[in-house]
Write an enzyme that holds these catalytic residues in place. Structure first.
Site, PDB file in Angstrom:
ATOM      1  N   GLN A   1      15.227 -84.579  33.429  1.00 31.63           N
ATOM      2  CA  GLN A   1      14.566 -83.334  33.791  1.00 31.63           C
ATOM      3  C   GLN A   1      15.125 -82.778  35.097  1.00 31.63           C
ATOM      4  O   GLN A   1      15.172 -83.471  36.117  1.00 31.63           O
ATOM      5  CB  GLN A   1      13.055 -83.561  33.925  1.00 31.63           C
ATOM      6  CG  GLN A   1      12.267 -82.306  34.218  1.00 31.63           C
ATOM      7  CD  GLN A   1      12.368 -81.279  33.108  1.00 31.63           C
ATOM      8  OE1 GLN A   1      12.339 -81.619  31.928  1.00 31.63           O
ATOM      9  NE2 GLN A   1      12.489 -80.019  33.494  1.00 31.63           N
TER      10      GLN A   1
ATOM     11  N   ASP B   1      20.029 -81.710  26.082  1.00 27.28           N
ATOM     12  CA  ASP B   1      19.971 -80.509  26.915  1.00 27.28           C
ATOM     13  C   ASP B   1      21.247 -79.679  26.793  1.00 27.28           C
ATOM     14  O   ASP B   1      21.256 -78.492  27.118  1.00 27.28           O
ATOM     15  CB  ASP B   1      19.748 -80.881  28.384  1.00 27.28           C
ATOM     16  CG  ASP B   1      18.277 -80.878  28.769  1.00 27.28           C
ATOM     17  OD1 ASP B   1      17.498 -80.171  28.099  1.00 27.28           O
ATOM     18  OD2 ASP B   1      17.913 -81.565  29.740  1.00 27.28           O
TER      19      ASP B   1
ATOM     20  N   LYS C   1       7.355 -80.982  26.239  1.00 29.06           N
ATOM     21  CA  LYS C   1       8.389 -81.574  25.393  1.00 29.06           C
ATOM     22  C   LYS C   1       7.861 -82.792  24.628  1.00 29.06           C
ATOM     23  O   LYS C   1       8.111 -82.948  23.435  1.00 29.06           O
ATOM     24  CB  LYS C   1       9.604 -81.967  26.247  1.00 29.06           C
ATOM     25  CG  LYS C   1      10.345 -80.783  26.839  1.00 29.06           C
ATOM     26  CD  LYS C   1      11.372 -81.225  27.871  1.00 29.06           C
ATOM     27  CE  LYS C   1      12.002 -80.018  28.552  1.00 29.06           C
ATOM     28  NZ  LYS C   1      12.965 -80.402  29.615  1.00 29.06           N
TER      29      LYS C   1
END
Length: 248
Positions: free
Chosen positions: A147, A170, A103
């Site tokens: 995460q 997300d 990422k």
């Protein structure tokens, strides 16, 4: 982040101020996207010769990165600022570290400013919430990723709820997931895994409206969000959960 006029980039431009929003609305054509920021098909249908076709995501990803990089250049020229992404990584899971590395690498390629906070495996929930809250308040941070998965002693749902919906890249915040599930509404962000799958199908001109799909699992990362997005694109979805063993 996807293509021109995507929901994600539009949100970043708006948060960067009125000047950026005006420039965004006058320079980007609405012909680049469909509802929920997905691409229009590049062709009317996939190969009709009955043969299987390999769909490669690499050229599509390259094209998307190129377009995003160009948009960020325009953003910087218009506002003097650049989009910022903050990543929170807890623990020592190798797969999580790999995902975060990818990422950050992608952000670097297109010009997104990144920052990362790494917390130990035994990090307390209060400490993690403090970190997330500080990013929520930081005006230079436009997107936040916590995460997943988190260590078992941490309340994952509570942490996700603390992420600002406007920075929840997300797409896991209840507001974004709820809007994805409700007809006529659009989430600020869509989970990347299902969105990438639909993007791949549309780019290859695969006709998906009216088709049937089976989704195995209901995790918010892939299963649940995929079934919701498929329903938005007018696909009948069978979600396989307790009957999974029958498919073995």
């Amino acid at each position: 982040m996807k293509k021109k006029n995507s929901i994600e980039l539009m949100g970043v431009w708006r948060r960067l101020g009125t000047k950026a929003e005006i420039l965004y609305s006058t320079t980007f054509s609405s012909s680049w996207s469909t509802p929920l920021g997905l691409s229009r098909p590049l062709s009317s249908a996939a190969s009709g010769n009955g043969q299987a076709e390999i769909m490669s995501g690499k050229p599509i990803a390259k094209d998307i990165r190129s377009r995003v990089a160009a948009e960020i250049c325009r953003m910087k020229a218009a506002t003097g600022r650049m989009p910022g992404l903050a990543v929170v990584l807890v623990g020592n899971r190798k797969d999580s570290h790999t995902y975060v590395h990818l990422k950050l690498k992608a952000c670097n390629q297109v010009g997104i400013v990144t920052s990362i906070v790494q917390l130990p495996q035994d990090c307390t929930q209060a400490r993690l919430i403090d970190v997330v809250s500080s990013f929520n308040r930081n005006p230079s941070v436009h997107g936040i990723i916590v995460q997943l998965p988190l260590p078992q002693h941490l309340d994952e749902e509570k942490i996700i709820n603390f992420v600002s919906p406007e920075k929840d890249v997300d797409g896991f915040h209840p507001l974004n997931m709820g809007n994805l599930a409700m007809r006529g509404r659009e989430p600020l962000f869509i989970p990347c895994a299902p969105k990438a799958c639909i993007e791949l199908l549309l780019r290859y001109g695969v006709e998906i409206i009216g088709k049937n799909a089976a989704v195995i699992g209901r995790s918010k990362i892939v299963g649940l969000s995929t079934s919701l997005l498929l329903q938005v694109t007018q696909i009948y979805v069978l979600c396989c959960i307790t009957c999974f063993n029958k498919f073995q």
